[in-house]
Write a protein that holds these residues in place. Structure first.
Motif, PDB file in Angstrom:
ATOM      1  N   CYS A 205      47.451  38.015  56.177  1.00 16.55           N
ATOM      2  CA  CYS A 205      46.594  38.900  55.409  1.00 16.55           C
ATOM      3  C   CYS A 205      45.278  39.038  56.153  1.00 16.55           C
ATOM      4  CB  CYS A 205      46.363  38.332  54.009  1.00 16.55           C
ATOM      5  SG  CYS A 205      45.305  39.370  52.966  1.00 16.55           S
ATOM      6  N   LEU A 206      44.776  40.249  56.255  1.00 13.87           N
ATOM      7  CA  LEU A 206      43.477  40.537  56.868  1.00 13.87           C
ATOM      8  C   LEU A 206      42.532  41.029  55.792  1.00 13.87           C
ATOM      9  CD1 LEU A 206      44.705  42.657  59.930  1.00 13.87           C
ATOM     10  CD2 LEU A 206      44.296  40.176  59.873  1.00 13.87           C
ATOM     11  N   LEU A 207      41.263  40.671  55.919  1.00 13.60           N
ATOM     12  CA  LEU A 207      40.243  41.175  54.995  1.00 13.60           C
ATOM     13  C   LEU A 207      39.022  41.598  55.778  1.00 13.60           C
ATOM     14  CD1 LEU A 207      39.285  41.573  52.023  1.00 13.60           C
ATOM     15  CD2 LEU A 207      38.219  39.316  52.223  1.00 13.60           C
ATOM     16  N   PHE A 208      38.605  42.847  55.589  1.00 10.61           N
ATOM     17  CA  PHE A 208      37.381  43.376  56.200  1.00 10.61           C
ATOM     18  C   PHE A 208      36.311  43.404  55.114  1.00 10.61           C
ATOM     19  CE2 PHE A 208      40.892  44.941  58.667  1.00 10.61           C
ATOM     20  CZ  PHE A 208      40.443  44.897  59.983  1.00 10.61           C
TER      21      PHE A 208
ATOM     22  N   THR B 276      45.389  28.754  55.397  1.00  9.02           N
ATOM     23  CA  THR B 276      44.132  28.577  56.103  1.00  9.02           C
ATOM     24  C   THR B 276      43.598  29.964  56.474  1.00  9.02           C
ATOM     25  OG1 THR B 276      43.028  27.468  57.971  1.00  9.02           O
ATOM     26  CG2 THR B 276      45.210  28.354  58.373  1.00  9.02           C
ATOM     27  N   ALA B 277      42.285  30.058  56.633  1.00 10.19           N
ATOM     28  CA  ALA B 277      41.658  31.349  56.950  1.00 10.19           C
ATOM     29  C   ALA B 277      40.530  31.131  57.934  1.00 10.19           C
ATOM     30  CB  ALA B 277      41.142  32.018  55.680  1.00 10.19           C
ATOM     31  N   ARG B 278      40.257  32.177  58.702  1.00  9.24           N
ATOM     32  CA  ARG B 278      39.161  32.139  59.665  1.00  9.24           C
ATOM     33  C   ARG B 278      38.788  33.578  60.001  1.00  9.24           C
ATOM     34  NH1 ARG B 278      44.177  31.753  59.910  1.00  9.24           N
ATOM     35  NH2 ARG B 278      44.286  29.627  60.706  1.00  9.24           N
ATOM     36  N   THR B 279      37.620  33.758  60.640  1.00  7.80           N
ATOM     37  CA  THR B 279      37.186  35.093  61.044  1.00  7.80           C
ATOM     38  C   THR B 279      37.568  35.332  62.494  1.00  7.80           C
ATOM     39  OG1 THR B 279      35.326  35.022  59.504  1.00  7.80           O
ATOM     40  CG2 THR B 279      35.227  36.657  61.254  1.00  7.80           C
ATOM     41  N   VAL B 280      38.205  36.460  62.750  1.00  3.74           N
ATOM     42  CA  VAL B 280      38.550  36.879  64.107  1.00  3.74           C
ATOM     43  C   VAL B 280      38.096  38.333  64.263  1.00  3.74           C
ATOM     44  CG1 VAL B 280      40.522  35.302  64.238  1.00  3.74           C
ATOM     45  CG2 VAL B 280      40.879  37.642  63.453  1.00  3.74           C
TER      46      VAL B 280
ATOM     47  N   LEU C  97      41.207  36.419  58.769  1.00  3.12           N
ATOM     48  CA  LEU C  97      42.647  36.331  58.971  1.00  3.12           C
ATOM     49  C   LEU C  97      43.176  35.120  58.210  1.00  3.12           C
ATOM     50  CD1 LEU C  97      45.400  36.820  60.452  1.00  3.12           C
ATOM     51  CD2 LEU C  97      44.472  35.403  62.310  1.00  3.12           C
ATOM     52  N   ALA C  98      44.041  35.347  57.242  1.00  5.76           N
ATOM     53  CA  ALA C  98      44.648  34.268  56.465  1.00  5.76           C
ATOM     54  C   ALA C  98      46.105  34.103  56.877  1.00  5.76           C
ATOM     55  CB  ALA C  98      44.552  34.554  54.970  1.00  5.76           C
ATOM     56  N   THR C  99      46.488  32.853  57.144  1.00  7.33           N
ATOM     57  CA  THR C  99      47.864  32.534  57.514  1.00  7.33           C
ATOM     58  C   THR C  99      48.333  31.361  56.664  1.00  7.33           C
ATOM     59  OG1 THR C  99      47.128  31.017  59.260  1.00  7.33           O
ATOM     60  CG2 THR C  99      47.536  33.319  59.896  1.00  7.33           C
ATOM     61  N   SER C 100      49.615  31.060  56.784  1.00  8.93           N
ATOM     62  CA  SER C 100      50.182  29.937  56.049  1.00  8.93           C
ATOM     63  C   SER C 100      51.231  29.264  56.917  1.00  8.93           C
ATOM     64  CB  SER C 100      50.812  30.424  54.739  1.00  8.93           C
ATOM     65  OG  SER C 100      51.440  29.360  54.054  1.00  8.93           O
TER      66      SER C 100
ATOM     67  N   VAL D  95      45.517  44.784  65.664  1.00 12.93           N
ATOM     68  CA  VAL D  95      45.713  43.873  66.784  1.00 12.93           C
ATOM     69  C   VAL D  95      44.549  42.900  66.944  1.00 12.93           C
ATOM     70  CG1 VAL D  95      45.897  43.763  69.307  1.00 12.93           C
ATOM     71  CG2 VAL D  95      47.191  45.486  68.030  1.00 12.93           C
ATOM     72  N   PHE D  96      44.883  41.637  67.215  1.00 10.68           N
ATOM     73  CA  PHE D  96      43.890  40.634  67.604  1.00 10.68           C
ATOM     74  C   PHE D  96      44.522  39.719  68.647  1.00 10.68           C
ATOM     75  CE2 PHE D  96      46.289  38.702  64.183  1.00 10.68           C
ATOM     76  CZ  PHE D  96      46.441  37.371  64.550  1.00 10.68           C
ATOM     77  N   TYR D  97      43.683  38.921  69.315  1.00  6.62           N
ATOM     78  CA  TYR D  97      44.138  38.038  70.388  1.00  6.62           C
ATOM     79  C   TYR D  97      43.695  36.616  70.099  1.00  6.62           C
ATOM     80  CZ  TYR D  97      45.089  42.367  72.900  1.00  6.62           C
ATOM     81  OH  TYR D  97      45.568  43.598  73.244  1.00  6.62           O
ATOM     82  N   THR D  98      44.506  35.652  70.570  1.00  9.10           N
ATOM     83  CA  THR D  98      44.173  34.255  70.311  1.00  9.10           C
ATOM     84  C   THR D  98      45.003  33.346  71.201  1.00  9.10           C
ATOM     85  OG1 THR D  98      43.848  32.621  68.551  1.00  9.10           O
ATOM     86  CG2 THR D  98      45.903  33.875  68.498  1.00  9.10           C
ATOM     87  N   ASN D  99      44.719  32.062  71.088  1.00  4.80           N
ATOM     88  CA  ASN D  99      45.515  31.026  71.737  1.00  4.80           C
ATOM     89  C   ASN D  99      46.763  30.789  70.877  1.00  4.80           C
ATOM     90  OD1 ASN D  99      46.499  28.335  72.430  1.00  4.80           O
ATOM     91  ND2 ASN D  99      44.578  28.034  73.528  1.00  4.80           N
ATOM     92  N   TYR D 100      47.940  30.914  71.471  1.00  6.52           N
ATOM     93  CA  TYR D 100      49.174  30.739  70.706  1.00  6.52           C
ATOM     94  C   TYR D 100      49.339  29.303  70.196  1.00  6.52           C
ATOM     95  CZ  TYR D 100      50.802  35.288  72.463  1.00  6.52           C
ATOM     96  OH  TYR D 100      50.941  36.628  72.754  1.00  6.52           O
TER      97      TYR D 100
END
Length: 217
Positions: free
Chosen positions: A100-103, A65-69, A55-58, A80-85
């Motif tokens: 942006c999502l990347l599989f 920044t990017a991370r795996t969720v 998951l890439a955000t700005s 859909v994904f879930y996280t701490n707001y």
């Protein structure tokens, strides 16, 4: 640095991709149907965590920044994904609700990229998923103020034990936790091919319709 501690050569990691042909005739009418077919292939191939996605955000200032969720659901409305707001990704999405999502399904020489705007799920939908999670995961959502600096692992564990004593059966839904939906505007399907002549087919939203296009590899 001596030979024994030398890093591996990047050149030695070269590989040739030999995927099945992937043409416009293979495309489903819409990207969600196409994704469902490829996701089923990834599951059937027994890939480890096929629902893992980058998951890439700005931020509002443009800092990426990017991370795996983990993907927790998808349909014609989005992914859909879930996280701490209050996490970094949560703050980014509050400031700049696009992602942006990347599989990266390397073992089957495929990847899928999704771009679009992001919206929070309703409180009811987030609560329904929260209560479906294992007890330990529900406590973990409370114990970890995601992305905040902590003094030690011991501090985290102590917080978890404290919450387990407070809620031995049913932790409530945190007001700082919930779901997001990525509503796709573009979805690209990548199939590896020989000689770097990969197949890249993209769906692009145009009004109420999806336009399909081939991209140069």
């Amino acid at each position: 640095m001596d030979a024994a501690s030398s890093p591996p050569s990047i050149a030695g990691l070269r590989r040739t991709y030999e995927g099945l042909p992937f043409t416009e005739a293979d495309l489903a009418a819409d990207p969600v149907t196409q994704f469902a077919a490829w996701f089923a292939d990834a599951v059937e191939a027994r890939l480890p965590e096929p629902n893992a996605m980058v998951l890439a955000t700005s931020s509002a200032g443009g800092l990426p920044t990017a991370r795996t969720v983990l993907l927790k659901g998808f349909d014609e409305q989005g992914f859909v994904f879930y996280t701490n707001y209050e996490s970094r990704k949560g703050r980014d999405l509050a400031e700049n609700p696009r992602a942006c999502l990347l599989f990266p399904w390397h073992q089957i020489r495929r990847q899928v990229r999704v771009e679009g705007r992001v919206a929070r799920l309703s409180r009811e939908d987030s609560a329904a998923y929260f209560h479906s999670r294992p007890y330990g995961s529900r406590l973990g959502a409370w114990a970890s103020r995601q992305s905040a600096v902590v003094r030690s692992r011991e501090e985290l564990d102590a917080r978890y034990r404290e919450l387990a004593e407070r809620w031995p059966e049913e932790p409530p839904v945190p007001d700082f936790w919930g779901g997001f939906r990525v509503i796709p505007a573009e979805v690209e399907f990548w199939q590896g091919q020989t000689d770097r002549m990969h197949d890249r087919l993209r769906y692009r939203r145009s009004g109420e319709e999806w336009i399909t296009e081939r991209l140069a590899p």
